[in-house]
Scaffold this motif. Structure first.
Motif, PDB file in Angstrom:
ATOM      1  N   ILE A 106       0.850  -1.200   0.000  1.00 59.37           N
ATOM      2  CA  ILE A 106       0.000   0.000   0.000  1.00 59.37           C
ATOM      3  C   ILE A 106       0.880   1.243   0.000  1.00 59.37           C
ATOM      4  N   GLY A 107       1.924   1.254   0.821  1.00 60.19           N
ATOM      5  CA  GLY A 107       2.833   2.394   0.871  1.00 60.19           C
ATOM      6  C   GLY A 107       3.516   2.643  -0.462  1.00 60.19           C
ATOM      7  N   VAL A 108       3.986   1.586  -1.097  1.00 60.27           N
ATOM      8  CA  VAL A 108       4.655   1.731  -2.397  1.00 60.27           C
ATOM      9  C   VAL A 108       3.664   2.223  -3.456  1.00 60.27           C
ATOM     10  N   THR A 109       2.454   1.656  -3.457  1.00 58.59           N
ATOM     11  CA  THR A 109       1.436   2.053  -4.440  1.00 58.59           C
ATOM     12  C   THR A 109       1.045   3.516  -4.271  1.00 58.59           C
ATOM     13  N   VAL A 110       0.818   3.930  -3.031  1.00 58.91           N
ATOM     14  CA  VAL A 110       0.446   5.327  -2.775  1.00 58.91           C
ATOM     15  C   VAL A 110       1.578   6.257  -3.204  1.00 58.91           C
ATOM     16  N   THR A 111       2.804   5.899  -2.884  1.00 56.84           N
ATOM     17  CA  THR A 111       3.948   6.727  -3.265  1.00 56.84           C
ATOM     18  C   THR A 111       4.045   6.861  -4.781  1.00 56.84           C
ATOM     19  N   LEU A 112       3.961   5.737  -5.473  1.00 60.33           N
ATOM     20  CA  LEU A 112       4.075   5.766  -6.936  1.00 60.33           C
ATOM     21  C   LEU A 112       2.892   6.471  -7.603  1.00 60.33           C
ATOM     22  N   THR A 113       1.746   6.459  -6.943  1.00 61.23           N
ATOM     23  CA  THR A 113       0.579   7.160  -7.486  1.00 61.23           C
ATOM     24  C   THR A 113       0.678   8.663  -7.252  1.00 61.23           C
ATOM     25  N   LEU A 114       1.124   9.052  -6.083  1.00 63.81           N
ATOM     26  CA  LEU A 114       1.154  10.481  -5.745  1.00 63.81           C
ATOM     27  C   LEU A 114       2.314  11.235  -6.393  1.00 63.81           C
ATOM     28  N   LEU A 115       3.469  10.611  -6.498  1.00 58.70           N
ATOM     29  CA  LEU A 115       4.648  11.332  -7.014  1.00 58.70           C
ATOM     30  C   LEU A 115       4.390  12.035  -8.352  1.00 58.70           C
ATOM     31  N   PRO A 116       3.854  11.362  -9.366  1.00 59.51           N
ATOM     32  CA  PRO A 116       3.643  12.082 -10.627  1.00 59.51           C
ATOM     33  C   PRO A 116       2.467  13.073 -10.582  1.00 59.51           C
ATOM     34  N   ASN A 117       1.597  12.930  -9.602  1.00 59.63           N
ATOM     35  CA  ASN A 117       0.423  13.802  -9.512  1.00 59.63           C
ATOM     36  C   ASN A 117       0.598  14.981  -8.566  1.00 59.63           C
ATOM     37  N   LEU A 118       1.764  15.114  -7.952  1.00 62.52           N
ATOM     38  CA  LEU A 118       1.995  16.201  -7.005  1.00 62.52           C
ATOM     39  C   LEU A 118       1.804  17.594  -7.607  1.00 62.52           C
ATOM     40  N   PRO A 119       2.279  17.869  -8.833  1.00 63.76           N
ATOM     41  CA  PRO A 119       2.061  19.213  -9.374  1.00 63.76           C
ATOM     42  C   PRO A 119       0.571  19.584  -9.447  1.00 63.76           C
ATOM     43  N   GLY A 120      -0.261  18.656  -9.880  1.00 68.49           N
ATOM     44  CA  GLY A 120      -1.699  18.930  -9.943  1.00 68.49           C
ATOM     45  C   GLY A 120      -2.311  19.104  -8.565  1.00 68.49           C
ATOM     46  N   ILE A 121      -1.866  18.288  -7.611  1.00 69.07           N
ATOM     47  CA  ILE A 121      -2.389  18.403  -6.243  1.00 69.07           C
ATOM     48  C   ILE A 121      -2.017  19.752  -5.646  1.00 69.07           C
ATOM     49  N   PHE A 122      -0.751  20.156  -5.819  1.00 68.49           N
ATOM     50  CA  PHE A 122      -0.319  21.437  -5.267  1.00 68.49           C
ATOM     51  C   PHE A 122      -0.973  22.612  -5.977  1.00 68.49           C
ATOM     52  N   ALA A 123      -1.207  22.484  -7.282  1.00 73.86           N
ATOM     53  CA  ALA A 123      -1.920  23.546  -8.002  1.00 73.86           C
ATOM     54  C   ALA A 123      -3.333  23.689  -7.449  1.00 73.86           C
ATOM     55  N   THR A 124      -3.971  22.565  -7.153  1.00 76.53           N
ATOM     56  CA  THR A 124      -5.316  22.592  -6.566  1.00 76.53           C
ATOM     57  C   THR A 124      -5.293  23.226  -5.176  1.00 76.53           C
ATOM     58  N   LEU A 125      -4.232  22.966  -4.427  1.00 73.78           N
ATOM     59  CA  LEU A 125      -4.111  23.542  -3.083  1.00 73.78           C
ATOM     60  C   LEU A 125      -3.694  25.013  -3.111  1.00 73.78           C
ATOM     61  N   GLY A 126      -3.362  25.536  -4.299  1.00 75.33           N
ATOM     62  CA  GLY A 126      -3.058  26.961  -4.430  1.00 75.33           C
ATOM     63  C   GLY A 126      -1.599  27.321  -4.406  1.00 75.33           C
ATOM     64  N   ALA A 127      -0.724  26.401  -4.773  1.00 72.46           N
ATOM     65  CA  ALA A 127       0.708  26.704  -4.788  1.00 72.46           C
ATOM     66  C   ALA A 127       1.019  27.712  -5.884  1.00 72.46           C
ATOM     67  N   THR A 128       1.828  28.694  -5.556  1.00 72.55           N
ATOM     68  CA  THR A 128       2.256  29.693  -6.533  1.00 72.55           C
ATOM     69  C   THR A 128       3.462  29.145  -7.295  1.00 72.55           C
ATOM     70  N   PRO A 129       3.790  29.750  -8.435  1.00 71.76           N
ATOM     71  CA  PRO A 129       4.958  29.273  -9.198  1.00 71.76           C
ATOM     72  C   PRO A 129       6.272  29.335  -8.423  1.00 71.76           C
TER      73      PRO A 129
END
Length: 165
Positions: A106-129
């Motif tokens: 589960i830990g490996v799957t979550v890590t591999l799923t989240l790593l490539p999606n971090l830019p979209g997640i942070f953009a949704t959370l309001g991260a500035t450039p």
């Protein structure tokens, strides 16, 4: 001569001491975790506003991941406790082994799923450039340590529950 193991009787008249006996270790553990977050903020804050923003952007992800680990650990602890109470030691052992065996993939799957999606997640959370690269670096490092953290959390929940029996 070894001391006999005491059983916890929830119908005991001295319920307050029972509650304190079960609650104090949890409160201490949560307080230590909160203190770690404060110390983390102090040291990261010395690096500047962008670093503190990166930690703040990553916090919701870390909290959700920790909640998943707590859920697995508490569920396993309940399963193990019930079987130990019924003197079904083999089934309790199987439950502990299963929880740990599930935590790693589960830990490996979550890590591999989240790593490539971090830019979209942070953009949704309001991260500035300006914050995005620092947040991605920090979150990537945190996610790489998620599987061992999950194993530790699952093991910790089980052991806390077993010590309170």
């Amino acid at each position: 001569m070894p001391k006999k193991k005491q059983h916890v009787d929830l119908s005991d008249q001295n319920l307050l001491s029972l509650i304190l006996r079960l609650a104090i270790p949890s409160v201490v553990g949560l307080s230590i975790h909160a203190l770690q977050q404060v110390v983390n903020a102090i040291f990261v804050g010395a690096l500047g506003a962008q670093a503190i923003a990166a930690v703040s952007m990553t916090l919701p992800i870390v909290v959700l991941l920790a909640a998943a680990g707590q859920g697995i650990g508490v569920g396993a602890a309940s399963f193990i406790s019930r079987h130990l109470g019924a003197r079904e030691y083999l089934e309790a052992s199987r439950g502990a082994s299963t929880a740990l065996a599930l935590a790693a993939p589960i830990g490996v799957t979550v890590t591999l799923t989240l790593l490539p999606n971090l830019p979209g997640i942070f953009a949704t959370l309001g991260a500035t450039p300006t914050i995005m690269p620092v947040a991605l670096d920090y979150a990537g490092t945190v996610l790489l340590g998620y599987t061992p953290m999950l194993l530790n959390t699952v093991s910790g929940c089980k052991s806390r529950r077993l010590y309170t029996i």
